[in-house]
Design a protein around this motif. Structure first.
Motif, PDB file in Angstrom:
ATOM      1  N   GLU A 442     -10.751  -3.053  -5.722  1.00  0.00           N
ATOM      2  CA  GLU A 442     -11.339  -3.815  -4.620  1.00  0.00           C
ATOM      3  C   GLU A 442     -11.606  -5.259  -5.024  1.00  0.00           C
ATOM      4  N   ARG A 443     -12.125  -5.463  -6.230  1.00  0.00           N
ATOM      5  CA  ARG A 443     -12.440  -6.828  -6.662  1.00  0.00           C
ATOM      6  C   ARG A 443     -11.160  -7.645  -6.870  1.00  0.00           C
ATOM      7  N   LEU A 444     -10.163  -7.041  -7.494  1.00  0.00           N
ATOM      8  CA  LEU A 444      -8.919  -7.774  -7.738  1.00  0.00           C
ATOM      9  C   LEU A 444      -8.247  -8.151  -6.418  1.00  0.00           C
ATOM     10  N   ALA A 445      -8.240  -7.222  -5.454  1.00  0.00           N
ATOM     11  CA  ALA A 445      -7.652  -7.525  -4.147  1.00  0.00           C
ATOM     12  C   ALA A 445      -8.443  -8.625  -3.446  1.00  0.00           C
ATOM     13  N   ALA A 446      -9.764  -8.576  -3.537  1.00  0.00           N
ATOM     14  CA  ALA A 446     -10.596  -9.601  -2.905  1.00  0.00           C
ATOM     15  C   ALA A 446     -10.337 -10.975  -3.503  1.00  0.00           C
ATOM     16  N   GLU A 447      -9.919 -11.006  -4.768  1.00  0.00           N
ATOM     17  CA  GLU A 447      -9.637 -12.288  -5.432  1.00  0.00           C
ATOM     18  C   GLU A 447      -8.192 -12.721  -5.249  1.00  0.00           C
ATOM     19  N   GLY A 448      -7.422 -11.964  -4.429  1.00  0.00           N
ATOM     20  CA  GLY A 448      -6.079 -12.402  -4.071  1.00  0.00           C
ATOM     21  C   GLY A 448      -4.938 -11.638  -4.702  1.00  0.00           C
ATOM     22  N   ALA A 449      -5.213 -10.683  -5.591  1.00  0.00           N
ATOM     23  CA  ALA A 449      -4.136  -9.949  -6.264  1.00  0.00           C
ATOM     24  C   ALA A 449      -3.531  -8.890  -5.343  1.00  0.00           C
ATOM     25  N   CYS A 450      -2.271  -8.557  -5.593  1.00  0.00           N
ATOM     26  CA  CYS A 450      -1.662  -7.348  -5.047  1.00  0.00           C
ATOM     27  C   CYS A 450      -1.963  -6.219  -6.025  1.00  0.00           C
ATOM     28  N   VAL A 451      -2.262  -5.033  -5.517  1.00  0.00           N
ATOM     29  CA  VAL A 451      -2.767  -3.968  -6.384  1.00  0.00           C
ATOM     30  C   VAL A 451      -1.972  -2.683  -6.205  1.00  0.00           C
ATOM     31  N   VAL A 452      -1.573  -2.095  -7.321  1.00  0.00           N
ATOM     32  CA  VAL A 452      -1.023  -0.749  -7.336  1.00  0.00           C
ATOM     33  C   VAL A 452      -2.158   0.191  -7.714  1.00  0.00           C
ATOM     34  N   VAL A 453      -2.551   1.053  -6.779  1.00  0.00           N
ATOM     35  CA  VAL A 453      -3.669   1.978  -6.960  1.00  0.00           C
ATOM     36  C   VAL A 453      -3.094   3.286  -7.489  1.00  0.00           C
ATOM     37  N   ALA A 454      -3.232   3.511  -8.783  1.00  0.00           N
ATOM     38  CA  ALA A 454      -2.649   4.689  -9.431  1.00  0.00           C
ATOM     39  C   ALA A 454      -3.738   5.718  -9.715  1.00  0.00           C
ATOM     40  N   ASP A 455      -3.474   6.966  -9.370  1.00  0.00           N
ATOM     41  CA  ASP A 455      -4.467   8.015  -9.587  1.00  0.00           C
ATOM     42  C   ASP A 455      -3.776   9.365  -9.496  1.00  0.00           C
ATOM     43  N   LEU A 456      -4.394  10.367 -10.108  1.00  0.00           N
ATOM     44  CA  LEU A 456      -3.891  11.733  -9.976  1.00  0.00           C
ATOM     45  C   LEU A 456      -3.946  12.207  -8.535  1.00  0.00           C
ATOM     46  N   ASP A 457      -4.937  11.732  -7.788  1.00  0.00           N
ATOM     47  CA  ASP A 457      -5.145  12.157  -6.411  1.00  0.00           C
ATOM     48  C   ASP A 457      -4.497  11.137  -5.478  1.00  0.00           C
ATOM     49  N   GLN A 458      -3.290  11.432  -5.031  1.00  0.00           N
ATOM     50  CA  GLN A 458      -2.541  10.511  -4.175  1.00  0.00           C
ATOM     51  C   GLN A 458      -3.278  10.237  -2.869  1.00  0.00           C
ATOM     52  N   ALA A 459      -3.866  11.278  -2.273  1.00  0.00           N
ATOM     53  CA  ALA A 459      -4.530  11.104  -0.981  1.00  0.00           C
ATOM     54  C   ALA A 459      -5.703  10.140  -1.099  1.00  0.00           C
ATOM     55  N   LYS A 460      -6.494  10.292  -2.149  1.00  0.00           N
ATOM     56  CA  LYS A 460      -7.635   9.388  -2.326  1.00  0.00           C
ATOM     57  C   LYS A 460      -7.173   7.978  -2.684  1.00  0.00           C
ATOM     58  N   ALA A 461      -6.086   7.895  -3.431  1.00  0.00           N
ATOM     59  CA  ALA A 461      -5.530   6.576  -3.740  1.00  0.00           C
ATOM     60  C   ALA A 461      -5.089   5.883  -2.459  1.00  0.00           C
ATOM     61  N   GLN A 462      -4.494   6.652  -1.546  1.00  0.00           N
ATOM     62  CA  GLN A 462      -4.060   6.070  -0.275  1.00  0.00           C
ATOM     63  C   GLN A 462      -5.246   5.622   0.561  1.00  0.00           C
ATOM     64  N   GLU A 463      -6.353   6.348   0.483  1.00  0.00           N
ATOM     65  CA  GLU A 463      -7.566   5.930   1.195  1.00  0.00           C
ATOM     66  C   GLU A 463      -8.029   4.561   0.703  1.00  0.00           C
ATOM     67  N   VAL A 464      -7.937   4.338  -0.601  1.00  0.00           N
ATOM     68  CA  VAL A 464      -8.309   3.034  -1.160  1.00  0.00           C
ATOM     69  C   VAL A 464      -7.364   1.962  -0.628  1.00  0.00           C
ATOM     70  N   VAL A 465      -6.069   2.257  -0.628  1.00  0.00           N
ATOM     71  CA  VAL A 465      -5.077   1.292  -0.134  1.00  0.00           C
ATOM     72  C   VAL A 465      -5.354   0.929   1.317  1.00  0.00           C
ATOM     73  N   ASP A 466      -5.631   1.938   2.137  1.00  0.00           N
ATOM     74  CA  ASP A 466      -5.905   1.687   3.554  1.00  0.00           C
ATOM     75  C   ASP A 466      -7.129   0.787   3.712  1.00  0.00           C
ATOM     76  N   ALA A 467      -8.152   1.040   2.894  1.00  0.00           N
ATOM     77  CA  ALA A 467      -9.359   0.219   2.975  1.00  0.00           C
ATOM     78  C   ALA A 467      -9.109  -1.210   2.504  1.00  0.00           C
ATOM     79  N   LEU A 468      -8.163  -1.381   1.599  1.00  0.00           N
ATOM     80  CA  LEU A 468      -7.853  -2.717   1.084  1.00  0.00           C
ATOM     81  C   LEU A 468      -7.010  -3.539   2.051  1.00  0.00           C
ATOM     82  N   GLY A 469      -6.349  -2.876   3.010  1.00  0.00           N
ATOM     83  CA  GLY A 469      -5.563  -3.640   3.974  1.00  0.00           C
ATOM     84  C   GLY A 469      -4.116  -3.239   4.089  1.00  0.00           C
TER      85      GLY A 469
END
Length: 683
Positions: A442-469
């Motif tokens: 969240e902080r890196l995206a807020a500062e302008g970075a593109c982010v690859v959200v990697a996690d064992l839990d794909q569904a929860k990772a996608q929730e983070v992506v959706d929240a980031l935009g």
């Protein structure tokens, strides 16, 4: 009754929703009507027109410029001529009604001067195909008869508005016109009539091109010529793998003058064009519509090797071609620049075409890179259509330069807000679906970075992506960091989504709190596999991409104060954190020559939001310290010098501090984020 601006917005949204009608942010629409002047109480004629930089498909009332029609038309009397027509844009400000809404675009004159209540100016691929045909004027008559009139190329501006107004007056049966090299314009007495006429022009041109293309195919011919042996598309998996390997190299080349974010496209339209014998000559001619080449540059860089060439040969050739491209672009600038031209903005390509693989497009952020690729797909469609009905003949190079280095375009660029600190940087965060990882993403995206959200839990990772935009900001990847294939796939995902990777945060982890005699070999192996082995694998794969990019980079390890502090019942976790801590030192020493900085962060007791603590570690540590699990965060805080609880966002702030613009000379450092644990002070 629906108001004129409401009708205009509805029409614009319908037209803009279909990419056959116009490209993203391309074209503009308008409506004329009356409203009450709040000063005089009298009715006043107004022009509502899509403002500069807006998109028809998403247009709202805020995106409309609102002008007094009498004042705008009065500008005809003070128009100083085509050599000074840029001055007229500033004059539009004196025609605004009230606050005026959005900034008027260069095409405002066309809408105000054409004597029709409703006007559409659009950039459909089919219309531009006719507009860029060598015999476009003859084809316009053949396709449309006297319902549509040909307008020779003229740069957008006040004079073009005068030209179209005169053509409409001289051709009372006409419903619109084809603008040479550019697009189409239609008009109507009602919003519905104007929209219907726009669609009539677009669909009639489409049908004509489709018939001519089918006739060619019956003769065994293709508008782009035959497929060249060895240049046809690679199989899907092989193609994507090759694209992921080439992406960091190409991004590094495209970022020679300024860092860029990348986008990859391997649609059937692109792959077919790249396989054909006319690829080279047509690509060299460049795009034509101003909306296209302002985003794609005048021409792309084309790899002239077959898809079967080795990666080493392809990379070497791309580097050679890049040097040639830069020299050619500088020569193009020198040929046309005048004393008042803006400085050259950069000589790197915005579009790179790799036969058998696909298209790489670049921009200052993901959206800009993606849209540049979409515009080149529009250009491919235009070239195919023009070659099917005639010969593709874009506007002259000198005209392209006049628009690319137009003072008005330069002013638009200068009005853009300043870039965020991490703009153009591509981050890969492991264990990013919760806790420290999520806060860091969240902080890196807020500062302008593109982010690859990697996690064992794909569904929860996608929730983070959706929240980031969504995908213009972040993408989700399922990754088990103990598996080499998963780690390689995560880095490939970064390369395919954004062009490469610049910033890695090794955060994935777990913990099992047991005394020595109860710690099993499986406990030991699991924690070392995830954190020590996992960090090693992620750093190794990311470093490959960073070295290929030649743009430097950052690797950050989320270690722990336990890498220094000897606590009870924690042998496996603390030992693996010590391993991570020393990886920081080792990699800082090894990767420094590539401009890659490696640093670590040593948090303590990040309880709130932590997946590790919620997964049983909290209960185990609470038992060790003799406190309730709900009070564990407060317990950790009270044993610190500052008496403050450490939260995920505090660790994320340290990641930004290490990777942002201020500590660029720092590598091999461990930053404690523990509110002050004296026993873990670095010595």
């Amino acid at each position: 009754m629906t108001s004129a601006p409401e009708q205009l917005i509805a029409r614009s949204n319908r037209l803009g929703a279909d990419p056959r009608n116009t490209n993203y942010a391309g074209g503009n629409t308008s409506a004329k009507g009356t409203d009450t002047d709040p000063v005089t109480g009298q009715d006043v004629e107004l022009l509502w027109v899509k403002g500069s930089g807006g998109d028809l498909g998403t247009l709202t009332g805020k995106g409309l410029a609102v002008l007094r029609l009498d004042r705008m038309r009065a500008l005809v009397g003070v128009y100083p001529g085509v050599d000074r027509e840029d001055e007229m844009v500033a004059a539009f400000d004196y025609c605004l009604h009230g606050r005026g809404g959005a900034a008027p675009s260069i095409d405002t004159a066309m809408h105000g001067l054409v004597d029709a209540p409703h006007v559409d100016h659009l950039h459909p691929d089919s219309g531009i195909a006719v507009a860029t045909s060598a015999d476009g004027e003859r084809l316009t008559r053949e396709i449309f008869g006297d319902r549509v009139v040909w307008v020779p190329w003229r740069r957008p501006g006040f004079q073009l508005g005068l030209d179209i107004a005169a053509i409409k007056e001289a051709n009372p049966r006409a419903i619109g016109c084809v603008l040479g090299g550019h697009g189409v314009t239609a008009w109507g007495d009602t919003s519905e009539e104007c929209e219907a006429r726009s669609l009539e022009i677009i669909r009639t041109a489409e049908e004509f091109i489709t018939r001519r293309t089918a006739a060619l195919e019956l003769e065994g011919r293709h508008p782009f010529g035959a497929v060249r042996p060895g240049f046809d598309p690679l199989p899907d998996d092989e193609r994507r793998t090759r694209a992921a390997r080439l992406a960091p190299v190409i991004r590094g080349l495209a970022s020679t003058d300024a860092p860029q974010v990348g986008h990859f496209t391997d649609s059937a339209v692109v792959l077919d064009f790249l396989a054909r014998e006319k690829l080279g000559p047509l690509a060299e001619l460049g795009t034509s519509c101003p909306d296209h080449f302002l985003r794609t540059k005048v021409r792309p860089l084309v790899l002239d090797l077959p898809a079967t060439a080795s990666l080493e040969d392809a990379t070497a050739r791309l580097r050679e071609l890049h040097e040639t491209y830069r020299a050619d672009y500088a020569a193009y600038y020198d040929r046309h620049a005048g004393p008042n031209s803006p400085p050259m903005r950069g000589a790197d390509p915005a579009i790179v075409l790799v036969p058998g693989v696909g298209m790489f497009s670049f921009g200052r952020n993901k959206q800009t890179a993606r849209v540049a690729g979409e515009f080149y797909v529009n250009a491919i469609n235009v070239m195919r259509g023009a070659e099917a009905i005639s010969t593709y003949a874009p506007i002259d190079e000198s005209e392209k330069f006049r628009i690319e280095y137009w003072a008005l375009e330069e002013a638009k660029l200068r009005r853009m807000p300043p870039a965020k600190p991490l703009a153009t940087r591509i981050a890969l965060v492991t264990g990013a679906a919760s806790g420290i990882g999520r806060a860091t993403a969240e902080r890196l995206a807020a500062e302008g970075a593109c982010v690859v959200v990697a996690d064992l839990d794909q569904a929860k990772a996608q929730e983070v992506v959706d929240a980031l935009g969504g995908p213009d900001v972040a993408v989700a990847v399922r990754a088990d960091v103990t598996r080499e294939d998963d780690v390689a796939a995560a880095v490939d995902a970064a390369c395919l989504a954004f062009g490469g990777v610049d910033l890695v945060v090794n955060n994935a982890g777990l913990s099992i709190s047991k005394p020595l005699l109860e710690t099993t070999a499986a406990d030991w192996d699991l924690q070392h596999d995830v954190m020590a082995r996992g960090s090693f694998l992620v750093s190794r794969e990311a470093a490959r991409a960073m070295i290929a990019q030649e743009m430097g980079g950052d690797i950050v390890y989320i270690a722990s104060k336990n890498s220094l502090f000897a606590g009870p019942n924690n042998i496996a976790y603390s030992a693996t954190k010590a391993d991570q801590a020393h990886q920081v030192r080792l990699l800082a020493a090894e990767l420094g020559e590539h401009g890659i900085r490696v640093n670590g962060i040593n948090p303590d007791g990040v309880v709130r939001g932590s997946g590790i603590f919620a997964g049983g570690w909290g209960a185990q540590r609470a038992k060790v310290y003799g406190v309730e699990e709900a009070e564990l965060g407060k317990y950790y805080a009270q044993r610190t010098l500052l008496k403050r609880e450490v939260l995920p966002e505090h660790v994320a702030a340290a990641v930004f501090a290490l990777t942002g613009p201020d500590l660029v000379q720092t590598t091999g450092l461990h930053v404690p984020v523990d509110s002050g644990v004296a026993a873990a002070f670095l010595r």
